[in-house]
Enzyme design. Sequence first.
Site, short mmCIF file in Angstrom:
data_model
loop_
_atom_site.label_atom_id
_atom_site.label_comp_id
_atom_site.label_asym_id
_atom_site.label_seq_id
_atom_site.Cartn_x
_atom_site.Cartn_y
_atom_site.Cartn_z
N ASP A 45 44.99 -59.04 117.06
CA ASP A 45 45.35 -57.84 116.29
C ASP A 45 46.17 -58.20 115.05
O ASP A 45 46.54 -57.31 114.27
CB ASP A 45 46.04 -56.79 117.16
CG ASP A 45 47.33 -57.28 117.80
OD1 ASP A 45 47.69 -58.45 117.59
OD2 ASP A 45 47.97 -56.48 118.51
N ASP A 84 42.18 -59.01 121.55
CA ASP A 84 43.41 -58.26 121.83
C ASP A 84 43.13 -56.80 122.13
O ASP A 84 42.36 -56.15 121.41
CB ASP A 84 44.33 -58.29 120.59
CG ASP A 84 45.30 -59.45 120.62
OD1 ASP A 84 45.68 -59.89 121.72
OD2 ASP A 84 45.69 -59.90 119.53
N LYS A 112 43.29 -59.80 125.91
CA LYS A 112 44.70 -60.22 125.92
C LYS A 112 45.56 -58.97 125.77
O LYS A 112 45.23 -58.09 124.96
CB LYS A 112 44.96 -61.21 124.77
CG LYS A 112 46.42 -61.60 124.63
CD LYS A 112 46.61 -62.83 123.77
CE LYS A 112 46.60 -62.62 122.28
NZ LYS A 112 47.65 -61.74 121.77
N GLU A 114 49.85 -57.62 125.67
CA GLU A 114 51.23 -58.06 125.49
C GLU A 114 52.15 -57.32 126.43
O GLU A 114 52.11 -56.09 126.48
CB GLU A 114 51.69 -57.78 124.05
CG GLU A 114 50.91 -58.54 123.01
CD GLU A 114 51.39 -58.25 121.59
OE1 GLU A 114 52.46 -57.63 121.42
OE2 GLU A 114 50.67 -58.65 120.66
N GLU A 181 54.49 -66.96 122.90
CA GLU A 181 54.74 -66.97 121.46
C GLU A 181 56.24 -67.12 121.17
O GLU A 181 57.07 -66.38 121.73
CB GLU A 181 54.21 -65.67 120.81
CG GLU A 181 54.47 -65.61 119.31
CD GLU A 181 53.68 -64.55 118.58
OE1 GLU A 181 52.81 -63.90 119.19
OE2 GLU A 181 53.92 -64.38 117.37
O1 KIV Z 1 47.04 -61.34 117.36
C1 KIV Z 1 47.14 -62.56 117.24
O2 KIV Z 1 46.54 -63.18 116.37
C2 KIV Z 1 47.99 -63.27 118.17
C3 KIV Z 1 48.53 -64.58 117.69
C4 KIV Z 1 49.88 -64.39 117.10
C5 KIV Z 1 48.52 -65.57 118.75
O3 KIV Z 1 48.30 -62.80 119.22
#
Ligand code: KIV
Length: 263
Positions: A45, A84, A112, A114, A181
């Site tokens: 994202d 994401d 993914k 968070e 991260e």
């Molecule tokens: O969204 C993204 O590109 C990420 C990177 C910071 C690893 O999560």
Amino acid sequence: MQQVTLQTLKQMKENGEKIAVLTCYDSTFSKISNQAGIDALLVGDTLGMVLQGNDSTLPVTIEHMAYHTACVKKGNNRAFIISDLPFMTYACPEQALKNAGLLMRAGSHMVKLEGDIWLSETIRRLTENGVPVCAHIGLTPQAVNVLGGFKVQGRTEKQAKKLLESAKRLEESGAAMLLLECVPSKLAEKITKAVDIPVIGIGAGVETDAQVLVLHDMLGLNEKTAKFVCNFMEGQSSVQDAIKAYVRAVKDGSFPSQKHQYI
Ligand code: KIV
């Protein structure tokens, strides 16, 4: 070309072979990255910042993510694709299931998200429904307003203990991968050794199983970059050569070096 799968990546961790990951948002860079030997592509994202020009990832929608995932898939012939789930699209398991479905149908191999152990039930439900999950901990940019900025995480003993505990609990919940991260290298090493699933690092030192960088950063397209970024375009005459140099440096452990790490 043999498709890289979750099993391939787990085997690489077991064998101690480093995994090279790069963000990607379109079919041209997907094709070039595949030709350069990248193992996995992250449709991050961060596209909200590097493509759309926003100052955070918060404006990114699930429609943006599905569109760019489909573009990346079209150029892909080998790499494992991770996409994401953007801000506020996985606040409860039902919402996560619906939105993960859109990304998987667009061509993703894994989603993914968070967060911390509050995601355990969501991760379990996604996995049960055939969606492998990468849990992103440490600096979680979607929570920038809670964290008070893009800051290194896990520097105090209490924070470090909590991150290590989270990593173990997320693995127990079914997470098939972790992304760490901006955490001190020693802590990243401890977490990587404490779990059996592959750990991707960004600003997390050299000891994680995998490295990821934002494509535009590693091509030197952004003037302002973080300490952990290296411009791989320097000394190269093509984008493909720059990505090849990145893959080589990740595999031989020369990237990230001391100067890219947080203590
Ligand atoms: O969204 C993204 O590109 C990420 C990177 C910071 C690893 O999560």
